[in-house]
Structures are given as structure tokens and as C-alpha cells.
Design a protein around this motif. Sequence first.
Motif, short mmCIF file in Angstrom:
data_model
loop_
_atom_site.label_atom_id
_atom_site.label_comp_id
_atom_site.label_asym_id
_atom_site.label_seq_id
_atom_site.Cartn_x
_atom_site.Cartn_y
_atom_site.Cartn_z
N THR A 130 7.23 10.12 -11.81
CA THR A 130 7.23 11.43 -11.15
C THR A 130 6.74 11.21 -9.73
O THR A 130 6.01 10.27 -9.45
CB THR A 130 6.31 12.43 -11.86
OG1 THR A 130 4.96 11.91 -11.87
CG2 THR A 130 6.78 12.68 -13.29
N PHE A 131 7.14 12.07 -8.82
CA PHE A 131 6.80 11.91 -7.43
C PHE A 131 5.50 12.64 -7.10
O PHE A 131 5.15 13.65 -7.71
CB PHE A 131 7.91 12.43 -6.53
CG PHE A 131 9.22 11.72 -6.74
CD1 PHE A 131 9.26 10.35 -6.87
CD2 PHE A 131 10.42 12.43 -6.79
CE1 PHE A 131 10.46 9.68 -7.05
CE2 PHE A 131 11.63 11.79 -6.97
CZ PHE A 131 11.65 10.40 -7.11
N GLY A 132 4.78 12.12 -6.09
CA GLY A 132 3.55 12.77 -5.67
C GLY A 132 2.67 11.85 -4.87
O GLY A 132 3.13 10.90 -4.23
N GLY A 133 1.37 12.11 -4.92
CA GLY A 133 0.39 11.32 -4.20
C GLY A 133 0.07 10.03 -4.92
O GLY A 133 0.76 9.63 -5.86
N PRO A 134 -0.99 9.35 -4.50
CA PRO A 134 -1.37 8.08 -5.12
C PRO A 134 -1.50 8.17 -6.64
O PRO A 134 -1.22 7.19 -7.36
CB PRO A 134 -2.71 7.76 -4.46
CG PRO A 134 -2.60 8.39 -3.10
CD PRO A 134 -1.85 9.67 -3.33
N GLU A 135 -1.91 9.33 -7.13
CA GLU A 135 -2.10 9.48 -8.57
C GLU A 135 -0.79 9.38 -9.36
O GLU A 135 -0.79 9.24 -10.60
CB GLU A 135 -2.78 10.83 -8.88
CG GLU A 135 -1.93 12.05 -8.64
CD GLU A 135 -1.78 12.44 -7.17
OE1 GLU A 135 -0.96 13.32 -6.88
OE2 GLU A 135 -2.49 11.84 -6.32
N HIS A 163 -2.97 2.72 -2.90
CA HIS A 163 -2.11 3.75 -2.31
C HIS A 163 -2.95 4.80 -1.59
O HIS A 163 -2.55 5.30 -0.53
CB HIS A 163 -1.26 4.41 -3.41
CG HIS A 163 -0.01 3.67 -3.72
ND1 HIS A 163 1.24 4.08 -3.30
CD2 HIS A 163 0.19 2.52 -4.41
CE1 HIS A 163 2.16 3.23 -3.73
NE2 HIS A 163 1.54 2.27 -4.41
N ALA A 164 -4.10 5.15 -2.15
CA ALA A 164 -4.97 6.13 -1.51
C ALA A 164 -5.48 5.59 -0.17
O ALA A 164 -5.56 6.34 0.82
CB ALA A 164 -6.14 6.47 -2.42
N GLY A 188 -2.92 -4.50 9.79
CA GLY A 188 -2.56 -5.50 8.82
C GLY A 188 -2.07 -4.78 7.57
O GLY A 188 -1.97 -3.56 7.53
N ARG A 189 -1.80 -5.54 6.53
CA ARG A 189 -1.27 -4.96 5.31
C ARG A 189 -2.28 -4.98 4.17
O ARG A 189 -3.14 -5.84 4.09
CB ARG A 189 -0.01 -5.70 4.87
CG ARG A 189 1.23 -5.29 5.65
CD ARG A 189 1.65 -3.88 5.29
NE ARG A 189 2.88 -3.48 5.95
CZ ARG A 189 2.97 -2.46 6.77
NH1 ARG A 189 1.92 -1.71 7.05
NH2 ARG A 189 4.13 -2.13 7.31
N ILE A 190 -2.15 -3.99 3.30
CA ILE A 190 -2.87 -3.97 2.03
C ILE A 190 -2.06 -4.81 1.04
O ILE A 190 -0.85 -4.68 0.98
CB ILE A 190 -3.04 -2.53 1.53
CG1 ILE A 190 -3.96 -1.75 2.47
CG2 ILE A 190 -3.58 -2.51 0.10
CD1 ILE A 190 -4.00 -0.26 2.20
N VAL A 191 -2.75 -5.66 0.30
CA VAL A 191 -2.08 -6.58 -0.61
C VAL A 191 -2.63 -6.41 -2.02
O VAL A 191 -3.86 -6.30 -2.21
CB VAL A 191 -2.25 -8.05 -0.15
CG1 VAL A 191 -1.60 -9.01 -1.14
CG2 VAL A 191 -1.65 -8.23 1.25
#
Length: 301
Positions: free
Chosen positions: A8-13, A285-286, A295-298
Motif C-alpha cells: 500500500t502507498f504512504g509514508g515510511p510506515e 525511509h523516515a 551522501g546516501r543512506i545505505v
Amino acid sequence: MRAAVVTTFGGPEAVEIIETDMPEPATGQVRIKVAAATLNPADAAVRQGVFGGAGRQLGLGWDVAGTVDAAGTTVGAAADWSVGDEVVALLFAMGTSLGTHADYVIVDADAVAKAPTTVAAAHAATLPLNALTATQALDQLDVQKGQSLLVTGAAGAVGGYAVQLAAHRGISVTAVARESDEQLVRSLGAAHFASPGAVEAGSVDAVFDTAVLGEAALEWVRDGGAYVGVIPQGAPASVRGVRTDAVSVTPDGARLTELVALLDEGVLTARVAETYALADAIKAHARLAEGGVRGRIVLVP
């Protein structure tokens, strides 16, 4: 195995960690045991439903660094890889049910390159999507040595690689970013720095618009120049003879091999902002949603 998906689509949750069957490689594919996988804005877009796919399971993750674990029938590029090879790869994950945010991932063998030898897996994982996007955009812009290029969002992952690659090609780069990022973008090779309100109209040969400024950035291109954005079908209409386009990244193991070599030579700098366990994908994601990441989150399984 575990995998991060959305149903389902939405926020980080909306992100779920599921248990699923181990995927098996088909002819011309390899299976990679994931050591690290980058979290990109594209993953947030999938999670939010930007690309559609309602009612389906959608996998997350495009980049991977890891070890070849199995190969399908070894024809073509698959014959180049053996179990135990350390590699990086780009999976074009649009609409797939499983991405690289997993314990294992299947990719086409011709999308794979040997891993860098000078950085760890987390840093190597930032290379495929972001650096391939940057180099393919520069190809589309067709900026030549001695010409000028303006990069918006120059402190970001794609923008940063674009600055370094363009400078390496002998192109004069103007970096547009926050004032607090001036030192960073200059260290990446930018010859000039500007805030968005300080760029003169028609002052550069081309713009690579990673910050999605659209028509505002188009104004900075000289008559007959070139503009490339990062949203497919989202480029502004041409004005003053400026060629406008958007980059849609394509997996390319041969090109990725060249980028790995540039990373090992020190031409490119892989930047990791933070790492999270795969089990903490919602937290990752949050953090991405908060913004301000350099930089990137890994994710690390």
C-alpha cells in the motif's frame, strides 16, 4: 529470505519486511547475496505511489553491492561471473516485486561489474544508480571539453557524481547548492559556485537539473544549449532553441565497470550519510524523508 516491499502507498510506515522464497536465476542472470543496498529518492517515490502499481507488491531498492551466490545458464555475460565474485550492479526496479533491499537479489548478468577494491560495500553500493544516472545524463547533454555545465542539486548524490565526472572530462562546472555546501561542491571539482538566485540567464552551455527546478534552470542555458532533468517525461518545453530532455537510467555493466575504475582511481568519491539494518528500513525511509542528507543512506542486511 527477507525483503523490503510496499503493498500500500504512504509514508515510511508503508514499508514492510516480508519473508519470501529464495529467487532463482534464469539464463543470463546471477543471484547476488546482498552486502549493502542504497536507499534512493526513487524508493520513496515507489513507496508513495508516484510510479503507480496499486494493488501489487512492489520491491524496493535499485543498487546492490555483494557477492555472486548463483548463476543461471552461463551464456553471454553470465559466463563472466563465478560464485564468490564481489560485485556491484543496478537493478531497474520499476514495477518489480522484489528489489535490492533484500537478503538476495536476481539481476541480469550484463548489469554487473566487479566491486571497487578501495571502498567497503556500503560505499560501493552508492555507485550504480547515482553514477550511472550522472554519466548517462552527461552523454545526453553532449557537453564537450572546455564548455560550461551548471549542475543543480550539486551536493546531492547524483549531482555530486555529475560534478566530478564533468570536471574529469575538462568541463567547467558551476555548482548550484546551499551556501553551506560550497566547500563540499568545490572539493568535488566545481570551478564556480552559485546560489539559485545568483545565476545569470543564458550563461552556460548546458544544465543538468538534479534539483528539479525546471523552467527556472532552463533560463540559465544559452540559446541553442542543452537541458537534461531527472524526471522522465518531465523536462520543460524547449525555448530559444535549447534542447530539453530527461535521463532515464539504464543498467549497463560495461559502463559501471568504467565508473568503478574511476572510483578506485580517486576520481569519484562515494559518500555514505548513514547505514541502517534492513530490519530498520522504516527508520531509514523516515530519515530520508526528513531531508538534508549529504551522501546516501545505505541498508545492510
